[in-house]
Design a protein around this motif. Structure first.
Motif, PDB file in Angstrom:
ATOM      1  N   ALA A  94       3.240 -59.996 -18.835  1.00 13.23           N
ATOM      2  CA  ALA A  94       3.017 -58.566 -19.057  1.00 13.23           C
ATOM      3  C   ALA A  94       3.817 -57.726 -18.066  1.00 13.23           C
ATOM      4  CB  ALA A  94       1.526 -58.249 -18.939  1.00 13.23           C
ATOM      5  N   MET A  95       3.794 -58.099 -16.797  1.00 12.07           N
ATOM      6  CA  MET A  95       4.477 -57.317 -15.772  1.00 12.07           C
ATOM      7  C   MET A  95       5.991 -57.349 -15.950  1.00 12.07           C
ATOM      8  SD  MET A  95       3.843 -57.495 -11.674  1.00 12.07           S
ATOM      9  CE  MET A  95       4.151 -59.267 -11.611  1.00 12.07           C
ATOM     10  N   LEU A  96       6.551 -58.538 -16.175  1.00  9.89           N
ATOM     11  CA  LEU A  96       8.002 -58.638 -16.332  1.00  9.89           C
ATOM     12  C   LEU A  96       8.458 -58.047 -17.663  1.00  9.89           C
ATOM     13  CD1 LEU A  96       8.822 -62.135 -14.823  1.00  9.89           C
ATOM     14  CD2 LEU A  96       8.773 -59.897 -13.733  1.00  9.89           C
ATOM     15  N   GLY A  97       7.640 -58.192 -18.702  1.00  9.08           N
ATOM     16  CA  GLY A  97       7.992 -57.590 -19.989  1.00  9.08           C
ATOM     17  C   GLY A  97       8.038 -56.075 -19.904  1.00  9.08           C
ATOM     18  N   LEU A  98       7.029 -55.475 -19.268  1.00  7.55           N
ATOM     19  CA  LEU A  98       7.034 -54.021 -19.098  1.00  7.55           C
ATOM     20  C   LEU A  98       8.172 -53.569 -18.189  1.00  7.55           C
ATOM     21  CD1 LEU A  98       3.208 -53.327 -18.694  1.00  7.55           C
ATOM     22  CD2 LEU A  98       4.660 -52.643 -20.611  1.00  7.55           C
ATOM     23  N   ALA A  99       8.433 -54.323 -17.125  1.00  9.22           N
ATOM     24  CA  ALA A  99       9.520 -53.962 -16.215  1.00  9.22           C
ATOM     25  C   ALA A  99      10.867 -54.000 -16.925  1.00  9.22           C
ATOM     26  CB  ALA A  99       9.524 -54.912 -15.013  1.00  9.22           C
ATOM     27  N   LEU A 100      11.091 -55.029 -17.728  1.00  9.08           N
ATOM     28  CA  LEU A 100      12.354 -55.134 -18.466  1.00  9.08           C
ATOM     29  C   LEU A 100      12.478 -54.021 -19.498  1.00  9.08           C
ATOM     30  CD1 LEU A 100      14.942 -56.689 -19.113  1.00  9.08           C
ATOM     31  CD2 LEU A 100      13.604 -58.134 -20.664  1.00  9.08           C
ATOM     32  N   GLY A 180       0.398 -52.359 -10.376  1.00  9.80           N
ATOM     33  CA  GLY A 180       1.035 -52.220  -9.080  1.00  9.80           C
ATOM     34  C   GLY A 180       2.399 -52.873  -8.973  1.00  9.80           C
ATOM     35  N   GLY A 181       2.647 -53.927  -9.735  1.00  9.12           N
ATOM     36  CA  GLY A 181       3.878 -54.693  -9.560  1.00  9.12           C
ATOM     37  C   GLY A 181       4.983 -54.392 -10.536  1.00  9.12           C
ATOM     38  N   THR A 182       4.694 -53.690 -11.621  1.00 14.22           N
ATOM     39  CA  THR A 182       5.719 -53.430 -12.632  1.00 14.22           C
ATOM     40  C   THR A 182       6.862 -52.594 -12.076  1.00 14.22           C
ATOM     41  OG1 THR A 182       4.089 -53.580 -14.425  1.00 14.22           O
ATOM     42  CG2 THR A 182       6.128 -52.400 -14.899  1.00 14.22           C
ATOM     43  N   GLY A 183       6.535 -51.598 -11.253  1.00 17.91           N
ATOM     44  CA  GLY A 183       7.569 -50.703 -10.739  1.00 17.91           C
ATOM     45  C   GLY A 183       8.597 -51.412  -9.876  1.00 17.91           C
ATOM     46  N   PHE A 184       8.152 -52.312  -9.011  1.00 17.28           N
ATOM     47  CA  PHE A 184       9.091 -53.044  -8.155  1.00 17.28           C
ATOM     48  C   PHE A 184      10.051 -53.881  -8.989  1.00 17.28           C
ATOM     49  CE2 PHE A 184      10.097 -57.105  -6.124  1.00 17.28           C
ATOM     50  CZ  PHE A 184      10.818 -56.669  -5.024  1.00 17.28           C
TER      51      PHE A 184
END
Length: 310
Positions: A94-100, A180-184
């Motif tokens: 979820a985090m890496l998918g949203l970040a990408l 918290g981690g998606t932005g980084f």
């Protein structure tokens, strides 16, 4: 070869090590040495003589692998491992998918730098919030009786789910980490995209490629090394999750002291005062982190980085 030339060669050869020295020193003092000391403690145990009241009634003796056996056979160990695996299966994709996705959207909007800058700051801002503060904020929103969302849903006649119940607590904790981690991770991927010249995209558009095709066939392969790096960082953070469930624990009885492996280390060391068993569990977590990271990089890293070099 003259003496002056030899000295210059030695001096040049030592320059890289001089630049590496501060980092190696910090790595040794704050990572390698603590892990080594934890490994030493994990092989020791306290022997109690008599009633254990005298000054010499407690002595530290060799324990071998008994601490590891006791830690791994703890009935709370496997449930905490299964919990962290489920947590990772939710958080990392979820985090890496949203970040990408956000990085691709921002990169597609290069013609509006002001809007893009505001969006980057807005997405990155949650990462600047400490994990404890973020967990407290989300815990406030999770409790139906004090949450403004629960109040609004109640006014509409809609029932509020108990997000800290046993059925939802894993998703509640994972949501804090994703927020918290998606932005980084987005900043890392977006920076990789910014290094690509726009002429490459313009050539693809002239050939008739759509924005979706450009993203799938050009942008994602280019950021693949950065995506692998963020995956490794996210995997390490998943294995070491502690602050979020520990902060939410007083708000719900569904989060135990051994909800994650690192929380079990805290319980053994500071609640049970069994620092040797805690050290054994810490060494196991460190070894698992190293093996998973190294194994994943060996599996996919060469293919991705070879592609980048080509």
């Amino acid at each position: 070869m003259s003496l002056t030339t030899t000295r210059r060669s030695i001096r040049r050869a030592g320059v890289p090590y001089a630049f590496l020295a501060p980092g190696l020193l910090l790595f040794t003092l704050f990572l390698a040495a603590p892990i080594g000391y934890a490994g030493y403690l994990s092989l020791r145990k306290v022997k109690v003589s008599g009633l254990g009241l005298g000054s010499k009634s407690r002595t530290e003796v060799w324990a071998g692998l008994s601490n590891y056996a006791r830690s791994m056979t703890d009935p709370e160990w496997l449930p905490s491992v299964y919990r962290i695996l489920g947590y990772g299966l939710i958080v990392v994709p979820a985090m890496l998918g949203l970040a990408l996705l956000m990085a691709l959207l921002l990169d597609a909007n290069r013609t509006r730098p002001a809007l893009s800058g505001f969006a980057r700051i807005s997405i990155f801002l949650p990462y600047a919030v400490p994990a404890v503060v973020a967990s407290l904020l989300w815990g406030f929103l999770y409790l139906p009786r004090v949450s403004p969302f629960g109040y609004a849903l109640g006014k509409l006649g809609i029932g509020t789910p108990e997000l800290l119940s046993s059925s939802w607590v894993l998703y509640a904790v994972a949501n804090v980490a994703v927020w918290g981690g998606t932005g980084f991770n987005m900043i890392v991927l977006y920076t990789a995209l910014k290094s690509v010249p726009t002429s490459l995209y313009e050539s693809a558009r002239i050939d008739g490629a759509s924005e979706l095709a450009i993203a799938w066939r050009i942008k994602i392969p280019i950021v693949l090394p950065s995506l692998i790096m963020t995956f490794v960082f996210s995997m390490i953070a998943t294995l070491q999750v502690f602050a979020e469930p520990m902060t939410l624990k007083p708000l719900s009885n569904t989060i135990s002291f051994t909800w994650t492996p690192l929380m079990k280390v805290y319980r053994d060391a500071f609640v049970r005062n069994d620092i040797h068993s805690a050290a054994a569990t810490s060494v196991v977590i460190a070894l698992a982190t190293f093996l998973l990271s190294f194994g994943f990089l060996k599996l996919v890293g060469r293919r991705a980085f070879d592609q980048e070099d080509s």
